[in-house]
Scaffold this motif. Structure first.
Motif, short mmCIF file in Angstrom:
data_model
loop_
_atom_site.label_atom_id
_atom_site.label_comp_id
_atom_site.label_asym_id
_atom_site.label_seq_id
_atom_site.Cartn_x
_atom_site.Cartn_y
_atom_site.Cartn_z
N SER A 176 0.94 -1.23 0.19
CA SER A 176 0.13 0.00 -0.04
C SER A 176 0.88 1.29 -0.16
CB SER A 176 -0.90 0.02 1.12
OG SER A 176 -0.20 0.36 2.45
N ASN A 177 0.29 2.30 -0.50
CA ASN A 177 0.97 3.61 -0.25
C ASN A 177 1.46 3.99 1.12
OD1 ASN A 177 0.82 4.30 -3.22
ND2 ASN A 177 -1.16 5.55 -2.80
N ALA A 178 0.62 3.69 2.11
CA ALA A 178 0.97 3.98 3.78
C ALA A 178 2.40 3.13 3.74
CB ALA A 178 -0.07 3.64 4.49
N SER A 179 2.21 2.01 3.38
CA SER A 179 3.45 1.05 3.85
C SER A 179 4.76 1.43 3.01
CB SER A 179 3.19 -0.41 3.86
OG SER A 179 2.87 -0.72 2.61
N LEU A 180 4.55 1.78 1.74
CA LEU A 180 5.37 2.11 0.86
C LEU A 180 6.28 3.65 1.30
CD1 LEU A 180 7.28 1.46 -1.64
CD2 LEU A 180 5.34 3.05 -3.02
N ARG A 181 5.31 4.47 1.92
CA ARG A 181 5.91 5.75 2.23
C ARG A 181 6.95 5.40 3.57
NH1 ARG A 181 0.77 7.99 1.53
NH2 ARG A 181 0.30 7.57 3.65
N HIS A 182 6.62 4.51 4.43
CA HIS A 182 7.22 4.26 5.55
C HIS A 182 8.62 3.31 5.44
CE1 HIS A 182 4.73 6.52 8.10
NE2 HIS A 182 3.60 6.01 7.62
N ARG A 183 8.39 2.79 4.15
CA ARG A 183 9.74 1.65 4.06
C ARG A 183 10.96 2.48 3.64
NH1 ARG A 183 12.38 -0.73 0.16
NH2 ARG A 183 11.58 0.12 -1.55
N GLU A 184 12.00 2.05 4.56
CA GLU A 184 13.31 2.87 4.20
C GLU A 184 13.87 2.33 2.98
OE1 GLU A 184 14.80 3.52 8.50
OE2 GLU A 184 14.91 1.53 8.12
N LEU A 185 14.83 3.17 2.61
CA LEU A 185 15.60 2.90 1.48
C LEU A 185 16.93 2.44 1.49
CD1 LEU A 185 14.27 6.32 -0.44
CD2 LEU A 185 13.41 3.77 -0.89
N THR A 186 17.49 1.38 0.65
CA THR A 186 18.78 1.08 0.58
C THR A 186 19.69 2.10 0.08
OG1 THR A 186 18.82 0.11 -1.54
CG2 THR A 186 18.22 -1.11 0.44
N PRO A 187 21.05 2.13 0.28
CA PRO A 187 21.69 3.22 -0.18
C PRO A 187 21.51 3.08 -1.98
CG PRO A 187 22.95 2.26 1.39
CD PRO A 187 21.85 1.38 1.35
N VAL A 222 22.26 10.38 -7.55
CA VAL A 222 23.74 10.72 -7.25
C VAL A 222 24.32 9.18 -6.99
CG1 VAL A 222 22.99 12.95 -6.01
CG2 VAL A 222 23.09 10.91 -4.60
N ALA A 223 25.72 9.38 -6.73
CA ALA A 223 26.36 8.22 -6.47
C ALA A 223 26.36 8.04 -5.33
CB ALA A 223 27.61 8.25 -7.17
N VAL A 224 26.27 6.59 -5.16
CA VAL A 224 26.11 6.09 -3.30
C VAL A 224 27.50 6.78 -2.75
CG1 VAL A 224 26.75 4.03 -1.99
CG2 VAL A 224 25.16 3.89 -4.13
N SER A 225 28.50 6.97 -3.28
CA SER A 225 29.61 7.63 -2.58
C SER A 225 29.21 9.04 -2.11
CB SER A 225 30.86 7.68 -3.53
OG SER A 225 30.66 8.24 -4.71
N ALA A 226 28.29 9.67 -2.99
CA ALA A 226 27.69 11.10 -2.61
C ALA A 226 27.08 10.95 -1.27
CB ALA A 226 27.15 11.87 -3.88
N LEU A 227 26.23 9.84 -0.92
CA LEU A 227 25.41 9.78 -0.02
C LEU A 227 26.37 9.75 1.18
CD1 LEU A 227 22.85 7.10 -1.13
CD2 LEU A 227 22.54 9.82 -0.88
N HIS A 228 27.56 8.78 1.13
CA HIS A 228 28.30 8.42 2.25
C HIS A 228 29.01 9.96 2.37
CE1 HIS A 228 28.42 3.96 1.11
NE2 HIS A 228 27.35 4.49 1.58
N GLY A 278 27.33 15.67 7.60
CA GLY A 278 26.45 15.87 8.35
C GLY A 278 25.00 16.29 7.76
N LEU A 279 25.04 16.29 6.57
CA LEU A 279 23.94 16.96 5.86
C LEU A 279 22.81 15.89 5.84
CD1 LEU A 279 25.95 18.12 2.81
CD2 LEU A 279 25.10 19.39 4.89
N ILE A 280 23.00 14.78 5.66
CA ILE A 280 22.00 13.53 6.01
C ILE A 280 22.18 12.60 7.26
CG2 ILE A 280 21.03 13.95 3.43
CD1 ILE A 280 22.45 11.21 2.70
N THR A 281 21.18 11.82 7.30
CA THR A 281 21.27 10.86 8.20
C THR A 281 21.03 9.55 7.89
OG1 THR A 281 19.47 11.29 9.43
CG2 THR A 281 21.40 12.27 9.96
#
Length: 153
Positions: A2-13, A22-28, A34-37
């Motif tokens: 469902s949309n609700a469960s999809l919204r709450h599912r976390e994403l992998t890198p 962006v590249a995964v290295s950019a996420l890291h 300290g810009l994202i967690t």
């Protein structure tokens, strides 16, 4: 799912990087700065909440405008950390940047409008500089592009 469960599912890198463009290295890198967690799973894998996508979009657009990571960090730290930022939260953040962005727009317009003749550096290297900066009068104001750079503050 469902949309609700999809919204709450976390994403992998990988999913986050693909969605954010962006590249995964950019996420890291953003995370180290300290810009994202993210949170770590029991298997020590990163997982990102979906609201990180908006933050990454903000970071990318801000960087493309020449805004420093320190300024981006200060802006993002003004957003709530205990909940997903609302439209009002983003509006408050953008209102703080409006004067600086207006000044940048003004500077870019002046650069566009005068670049074909002289950028006001005071060098007198172009024949037309005598028209814009006779007798190097701008040199008394300091170094650099005096006609385009306005000292604020």
């Amino acid at each position: 799912m469902s949309n609700a469960s999809l919204r709450h599912r976390e994403l992998t890198p990988g999913e986050t990087a693909e969605r954010a463009g962006v590249a995964v290295s950019a996420l890291h890198f953003y995370e180290r700065e300290g810009l994202i967690t993210s949170r770590r799973t029991a298997g020590n894998q990163r997982r990102y909440h979906r609201d990180v996508l908006r933050r990454i979009a903000f970071i990318r657009v801000s960087q493309s405008l020449g805004i420093s990571l320190a300024q981006i960090d200060r802006a993002l730290s003004s957003l709530p950390s205990a909940r997903t930022p609302t439209k009002a939260d983003w509006a408050r953040l953008s209102a703080r940047w409006r004067p600086e962005l207006d000044a940048r727009i003004d500077q870019l317009e002046r650069l566009r409008d005068t670049l074909d003749g002289c950028i006001g550096c005071g060098c007198l290297s172009l024949k037309s500089c005598a028209l814009y900066n006779s007798d190097d009068g701008l040199g008394g104001n300091g170094s650099g592009a005096q006609r385009l750079v306005r000292r604020v503050g």
